[in-house]
Design a protein around this motif. Structure first.
Motif, mmCIF file in Angstrom:
data_model
loop_
_atom_site.group_PDB
_atom_site.id
_atom_site.type_symbol
_atom_site.label_atom_id
_atom_site.label_comp_id
_atom_site.label_asym_id
_atom_site.label_seq_id
_atom_site.Cartn_x
_atom_site.Cartn_y
_atom_site.Cartn_z
ATOM 1 N N ARG A 43 72.220 64.424 76.181
ATOM 2 C CA ARG A 43 72.376 62.629 77.039
ATOM 3 C C ARG A 43 72.848 61.737 76.211
ATOM 4 O O ARG A 43 71.753 61.175 75.334
ATOM 5 C CB ARG A 43 71.262 62.568 77.776
ATOM 6 C CG ARG A 43 70.894 61.515 78.322
ATOM 7 C CD ARG A 43 69.919 61.481 79.546
ATOM 8 N NE ARG A 43 69.321 60.373 79.731
ATOM 9 C CZ ARG A 43 69.053 60.235 81.349
ATOM 10 N NH1 ARG A 43 67.906 61.587 81.266
ATOM 11 N NH2 ARG A 43 67.880 59.282 81.329
ATOM 12 N N CYS B 253 73.108 57.597 77.588
ATOM 13 C CA CYS B 253 73.190 56.533 79.079
ATOM 14 C C CYS B 253 72.203 55.703 78.273
ATOM 15 O O CYS B 253 71.160 55.737 78.347
ATOM 16 C CB CYS B 253 72.655 57.188 79.738
ATOM 17 S SG CYS B 253 72.446 56.580 81.799
ATOM 18 N N ILE C 215 77.017 64.475 78.306
ATOM 19 C CA ILE C 215 76.510 63.636 79.440
ATOM 20 C C ILE C 215 77.104 61.990 78.309
ATOM 21 O O ILE C 215 75.399 61.988 78.132
ATOM 22 C CB ILE C 215 75.406 63.548 79.906
ATOM 23 C CG1 ILE C 215 75.433 64.611 80.709
ATOM 24 C CG2 ILE C 215 75.849 62.020 81.541
ATOM 25 C CD1 ILE C 215 74.084 65.105 81.830
#
Length: 502
Positions: free
Chosen positions: A376, A378, A413
């Motif tokens: 991830r 983000c 992600i």
């Protein structure tokens, strides 16, 4: 639960429609085609008739000219022969001293008179007639002098023989004039032929663009109702049922348009009934499902007593399946809301990372059961959005990635900001999406060829709902082509409320 579909007569609403409209077209498509071909063909037929008449006039003029030239040439030859015969008869009478030989002269004189009369009729030029009249007067004068000489003194005939030399010269001049006038007539015919050809060429130059224009006009008139019917069928096939079907054209094509509009209304009514049915079924399923889920939770938590390992496994399966069923029912409810335009957004500032954390937490059990690794990236971006709708979008994308990923796989992600847009990419290592399915995966109820190994099969609504929610936010969801295995979805959203700024 039963649904009732009212029957509607297809032609019941069309009887009063056609008479009220102004009839600009023939009553049938066949008549329109025949009318169009007739209008386009009339100028061509007119030009053909005019050309035929010009050729006929030219041919008639040529025939007359050739006939006159032939008659004048033959007649002039006869005149010269008769002049020679008359001169020869007189010379023979004088040499032999036999006046009875003058019978040949009188016969030649009579034939000369008849031939001159015919030449007068066939001579179309005034010059020819004047010269012919002069020849006739000269021959008549010679004839009168010969008669006088025969009665008074036959020896005087010797002096009259020389008069035939001038008469012969005049006949030869008449022949030369005839040939010259024939050349003039031929030149006139050539001029007429050239003029007729010029007229035909100009007619063709004028008619070709005119006929092409008429053909274009009638092709538009003929193809317009067909194109309208085709567009109406295409829109109904695409599910665009809000606009009425209107076909302008012949009466039978208008009637087809009326039937198509009736079909559109019926499909619209059936679509409303379908949505209502889905909404009712979804609501009615939620109550027993809630009881099943609550019972499964109680069993899994050991409230009713300690469970064995097999019982615990069954309780966990019941719990997981109830969650999946609840998600399917929520998808059906969301789809019903989308179809009825009940997707009002409640926007506020929220951290995208927080929404992503909640989605990952909801999917944690499935992620752990397949031992997946989540990579991830983000950053702490603030997003003005409806957090519940964004959560549904991310949940659908992530649940698909988890569902189709192999055990011990990796899901990436990544979130980046470009200008005033947020770009979120979810990449898995699953079987990917077949080329045949790539254009249809966002359609409602469509399920691709790749089937995940799960207890409950999906409804095919997740990606469709996610994309509609993305559109509602002014964003988009797209499938990114990649050569490697797996699927790559990209969610694009605006940072701020674009409608509020506008």
């Amino acid at each position: 639960m039963s649904t009732r579909i009212d029957s509607v007569e297809p032609g019941s609403e069309s009887h009063n429609t056609i008479p009220m409209q102004k009839q600009r077209y023939p009553k049938s498509f066949l008549k329109l085609m025949l009318f169009g071909f007739s209008i386009i063909g009339l100028p061509l037929i007119g030009a053909l008739i005019n050309s035929a008449m010009s050729i006929d006039r030219l041919a008639e003029q040529s025939r007359k000219t050739v006939h006159q030239a032939t008659q004048v040439t033959l007649g002039n030859r006869v005149l010269i022969d008769e002049i020679r015969t008359m001169e020869r008869s007189i010379r023979q009478a004088l040499i032999l001293g036999d006046m009875s030989l003058l019978e040949g002269y009188f016969r030649a004189h009579s034939k000369f008179e008849m031939t001159a009369e015919k030449l007068w009729e066939h001579s179309s030029h005034i010059e020819q007639r004047l010269l012919l009249e002069k020849i006739r007067l000269s021959e008549t004068t010679i004839f009168m002098e010969i008669l006088t000489a025969i009665d008074d003194s036959p020896e005087d005939l010797r002096g009259l023989v020389e008069n035939f030399t001038g008469l012969m010269e005049s006949a030869n001049n008449f022949s030369i004039m005839g040939q010259n006038l024939i050349g003039v007539d031929v030149s006139e015919m050539l001029d007429m032929a050239s003029h007729a050809r010029t007229v035909v060429e100009w007619q063709l130059l004028a008619l070709i663009p005119f006929v092409i224009l008429l053909a274009l006009i009638f092709s538009v008139l003929i193809t317009r109702p067909i194109r309208q019917i085709d567009e109406a069928i295409y829109k109904m096939g695409q599910g665009e049922l809000s606009k009425p079907v209107c076909v302008e054209g012949p009466q039978n094509l208008k009637y087809i348009g009326i039937r198509l509009d009736w079909m559109r209304r019926r499909l619209l009514k059936l679509e409303d009934q379908k949505i209502q049915f889905l909404r009712h079924v979804s609501h009615e399923l939620k109550t027993p499902l809630a009881a099943i889920r609550e019972g499964a939770d109680l069993l899994a938590e050991g409230i009713t007593g300690q469970l064995t390992k097999k019982q615990q496994l069954i309780a966990n399966i019941l719990h997981s399946s109830s969650l999946q069923l609840q998600k399917r029912i929520e998808d059906l409810l969301s789809y019903s809301a989308l179809e009825t335009d009940k997707t009002a957004l409640v926007k506020h500032q929220v951290k995208l990372a927080k929404i992503l954390d909640e989605v990952l937490q909801n999917q944690n059990l499935s992620i752990m059961s397949k031992r997946l690794e989540i990579i991830r990236d983000c950053p702490g971006l603030m997003l003005e959005c409806d957090s519940e709708k964004i959560k549904i979008i991310l949940d659908n994308l992530l649940s698909n990635a988890v569902k189709f990923s192999p055990p011990c796989g990796v899901i990436q992600i990544k979130v980046v900001q470009t200008n005033k847009l947020v770009q979120l990419d979810i990449v898995d290592m699953g079987v990917g999406i077949h080329k045949v399915d790539q254009e249809k995966i966002f359609e409602p109820f469509y399920q691709g060829r790749s089937v995940a190994n799960t207890h409950v099969r999906g409804t095919g609504l997740g990606l469709s709902i996610a994309r509609e929610y993305a559109f509602a936010h002014g964003g988009n969801i797209e499938l990114i082509q990649q050569s490697e295995v797996g699927a790559h979805f990209r969610l694009t959203l605006p940072l701020n409320d674009t409608e509020g700024e506008a």
